[in-house]
Write a protein that holds these residues in place. Sequence first.
Motif, PDB file in Angstrom:
ATOM      1  N   ILE A 124      -7.343   5.101  -3.057  1.00  0.00           N
ATOM      2  CA  ILE A 124      -6.004   4.800  -3.906  1.00  0.00           C
ATOM      3  C   ILE A 124      -6.440   4.368  -5.213  1.00  0.00           C
ATOM      4  O   ILE A 124      -5.833   4.641  -6.328  1.00  0.00           O
ATOM      5  CB  ILE A 124      -5.131   3.972  -3.066  1.00  0.00           C
ATOM      6  N   LEU A 181       1.379   6.156  -7.033  1.00  0.00           N
ATOM      7  CA  LEU A 181       0.257   7.125  -7.323  1.00  0.00           C
ATOM      8  C   LEU A 181       0.734   8.641  -7.226  1.00  0.00           C
ATOM      9  O   LEU A 181       0.361   9.589  -8.278  1.00  0.00           O
ATOM     10  CB  LEU A 181      -0.916   6.985  -6.400  1.00  0.00           C
ATOM     11  N   LEU A 190       2.066   1.880  -3.465  1.00  0.00           N
ATOM     12  CA  LEU A 190       0.876   2.241  -4.261  1.00  0.00           C
ATOM     13  C   LEU A 190       0.877   3.651  -4.038  1.00  0.00           C
ATOM     14  O   LEU A 190       0.906   4.507  -5.169  1.00  0.00           O
ATOM     15  CB  LEU A 190      -0.520   1.561  -3.710  1.00  0.00           C
ATOM     16  N   ILE A 191       0.826   4.188  -2.654  1.00  0.00           N
ATOM     17  CA  ILE A 191       0.693   5.641  -2.629  1.00  0.00           C
ATOM     18  C   ILE A 191       1.836   6.566  -3.293  1.00  0.00           C
ATOM     19  O   ILE A 191       1.722   7.335  -3.859  1.00  0.00           O
ATOM     20  CB  ILE A 191       0.610   5.884  -1.290  1.00  0.00           C
ATOM     21  N   VAL A 232       0.873  -1.204  -0.034  1.00  0.00           N
ATOM     22  CA  VAL A 232      -0.008   0.131  -0.123  1.00  0.00           C
ATOM     23  C   VAL A 232       0.758   1.331   0.142  1.00  0.00           C
ATOM     24  O   VAL A 232       0.742   2.354  -0.757  1.00  0.00           O
ATOM     25  CB  VAL A 232      -0.989   0.009   1.234  1.00  0.00           C
TER      26      VAL A 232
END
Lengths: 644, 247, 248
Positions: free
Chosen positions: C194, C27, C23-24, C20
């Motif tokens: 997300i 992103l 991913l952040i 995660v």
Amino acid sequence: MELRSNVPDGPIEKKWDSHRFNLKLVNPANKRKHTVIVVGTGLAGASAAASMAELGYHVLNFTHNDSARRAHSIAAQGGINAAKNYQNDGDSVWRLFYDTVKGGDYRSREANVYRLAQVSANIIDQCVAQGVPFAREYGGLLSNRSFGGAQVSRTFYARGQTGQQLLLGAYQALMRQVHAKKVKLFTRHEMLDVILVDGQARGIVTRDMVSGKVESWTADAVVLATGGYGNVFFLSTNAMNCNVTAAWRAHRRGACFANPCYTQIHPTCIPVKGEYQSKLTLMSESLRNDGRVWVPKEKAVSEAIRKNQKSPNDVPDDGRDYFLERRYPSFGNLVPRDVASRNAKMVCDEGRGVAVSGLGVYLDFRDAIKRDGLDVIKEKYGNLFDMYHEITNESGYERPMMIYPAVHYTMGGLWVDYNLMSNVPGLFVLGEANFSDHGANRLGASALMQGLADGYFVIPYTIGGYLASNKAAKVGNDHAAVKDAMAGVNARVDKLLAAKGKRPVDHFHRELGKMMWEKCGMARNEAGLKEALAEIPKLREEFQRDVNVPGSASSLNQALERAGRVADFIDLGELMVRDALERRESCGGHFREESQTEEGEAKRDDENFCHVAAWEWKGDGQAQTLHKEPLTFENVKLTQRSYK
Amino acid sequence: MNVTLRVWKQPAPNQPGRFESYPAKDIPAEASFLEMLDIVNNQLESEGKEPIAFDSDCREGICGTCGIVIDGRPHGPGKAITTCQLYMRAFNEGDTITLEPWRAKAFPVLKDLVVDRAAFDRVIQAGGYISINTGNACDANALPVAKLDSDRAMDAAACIGCGACVAACKNASAMLFVSAKVSHLALLPQGQPERRTRVVAMIEQMDKEGFGNCTNESECEAECPKEISVANIARLNREFLLAKLLT
Amino acid sequence: MTPSSILKKTVMALTGLALVGFLIAHLSGNFLLFKGDKAFNAYAEFLEHQGGLLIAAEVGLLAVFLLHIYSAIRVTLENKAARPVPYETKQSGGTSTFGSRTMMISGAIILLFVILHVKMFKFTDHEHVDGELWGLVMQAFANPVIALAYMAAMVVLGLHLSHGFSSAFQTLGLTKPGWAKCYKKAGLVVGWLIAFGFFTMPLYGLVVKPKPGAKEHAPAKTIKHDENDDDASVFRPVLTEKGTVSWS
């Protein structure tokens, strides 16, 4: 035969201390050489098995349940008494002793009761140390409440689940010993006989309820902690599988059965709904602390309510008869269970009852909610109200609850001496299965106390005294007495399976229960008891001939389990009736209509009945012989109980 | 009322089982679910047929003995009840009701709807207690316990060990049961001395018994008759990890 | 000795949280897509110039990813074994969600997506594409099939995170009584945020079809493309003369 209570001499406060000193001790190294069988894993059984194992004895522990945690002690809701005087309200060992003897209507053994009151405080300490989450005040100290029949707040509780929490405490102590391999636990094993060698209890015969295997177990002593026999009434607050078989098998082997007619009828149960009903549900009597018991003054009003033409909420105050408050101004709704029950029966007999069947009275929280607020009542009794709602589909907050008395506890049981040993040497009996501490009536929150007192603080001492002074040779499984007992059990099982009649076991149980409730229930009279005495043998004969137990003995067979228990209940029922007939006085839970005061209160006859009635088995088809253990009261003066 | 029962019938452990249908006729609507089964069984017995084997004892929701998966729900439809607290008013005339035992590798079927839950006992044996011999206790009020802790301990201790959590979990995980006992004892000062060893030993035994892993879906909480919270599982995880890290 | 159930779950939770985290970061960087080719390509170039650091990070990421998958498979197999005889009828008590019940499926889809995604954007030469990496991405998203597939994959990711994110906190015991509803909702919101963030990119590519900034970029060189390449996997880039890429 002479029944020796073995109560030690000396002043009552010193008896237990001096007795413990005088009891012979088993050397720590020798304890592991002794095997003790404990039957039952309720409060008494689990605490006894765990405590004896902690001392070093090798313990074999049996239960018919699938886990030791399921014993019916778990269902006790209200609390456990202890003479801690934490509330500074004048409680003391002496007061708890006094209340218990008085509450038992002077039919218990003084010395036993005093000891019970003495060790009560230790029980609370022990349970707290085990992690029992008793209710607490914001300061972190233990909370107490008052309970039926007591004018001090000495009852410790864990919400409405005190029995559960205490049992889990004992169960965890037991599991610890199982882990330590000091206790060997056998679940789903039902005890079906006691093995006697040279007159001493040396083992038991069990049936593995899963495989059907009949096995024998030998030991140096046998401890029965198998609970009460309230299910003789079919409908009671006992669990479905509570039974008298273990105690009855011991009785048939020579252990005297004492005061079988003493049964406690609990006033706050949910009324019977119909024929199909399998058991009655009790609501904690703590409800009587805040709820007010009433029925309409007018029969016509009750009738309208029964027909659903009128709501109880519409009955004005002057139309309500708060009969307990009216008749017993100082105790009010908190009179002992027997008194509360009998009064409920009386008003219903007058036609003023309220449930559909006419057998119910109101327990009303309207005023308590007005006084304390709904939140306070919810906090105190929420789970009980929820339970009531589940069963009746009615809200006790909005409409008064309906209650009616139901069989709840049996004070009678196997006769034991001060050491909790029956008249059969080596056979000890603890908890509800014995007769000793509650006399003719048990006070609320005292059953848990007695079970744990017996298991934690009495048997660990007295068993040592017995084992140290009785050196007997080991008994092998090939002993003639063992084989004989095994053969007897197998024959009995085969006989039940062979009948192949037309009726299910429950039919006979229900018939027996009805008869017992009508003729040997809340009120008994000579004529009714004599009728019952004539009818029971017929029922027994019919049962043997017409019962149908499908399936085989060599697998899990619940019908077979029930059949064996019902057969014993029929025999026990007969003895209860005989005992009730013989005791021509009213005392505690035993109310003989012939013996009452002008106001309709129970009237004791101390001159003729101040004794324990202990019945000795004489063989099938023969009446038991009555032995009397006289009761002497040196410390509490015999008075007519009054809760006015 | 009249309903039809589809019941899992299995004669003995390790034998194949199958569903059988039984009519339940003229059942009073006020009867409880188990009373309905009693009526059916009495009928079967009077015909000399083997009754449906099922466990039940206290019939007031506290002993934890009963447990049937009824129409796919452990303890049947209804919130916070055991099977014995289920009433026929929850069903409709003519319904077909499916009865299955708890299904889990750790809970083998003994007969019909009766399962063996001894695995739970063994988990408790591994450490679900406070080691104190009888007679060792100090005065009960010598050890004050904050009311909040005591209440939370009681919330967890209310578990009746029925196994509905395992039955409800799609992984047959016993985490709710274990977490209830670990929480009960970890929240109390009396439970502190064995706090670290207890949780590790209990989890080890739980794994040995063949229960599945928790996937945090809270189905256990939804079916728990005592509404034990999954917050206890979070506490169990924390207790376990801390025990592993700190010892 | 096999690791305990909770330990396995802890690995799941920790690797999940690490993913995660990735991913952040991913992103945040990717939002430069909206700023245009220059900003984005500069960012990409910056990363590529990290050399060993980047490789270490990528290897680490791969390890975390594989560990996450391994734990998932192991836990799932054990869970299946814990109930050898299934129920005939089983109903949910209402607390599990579509997302929580389909973690393995959503996980498998995400795995497939990641493989294709890496192949498409990491292992495809973009130096000669008009707009470089930015151009490669935007041209891919201009293709409705690719854009829609990406968007669908992001929905699956959202589903996976909607359970996974809050679940990790429960597994690590980082909650307290009374927080249950709170952290579950927070997990749901963060997970979907997300996924939505990523979702906007193919959407942008598909709907806006942005062109590289009008700037002096080198004329596209012809890249050698082996016509006999057997690696005819899906979405093979074919460089056209105009410096755009079409996907076969």
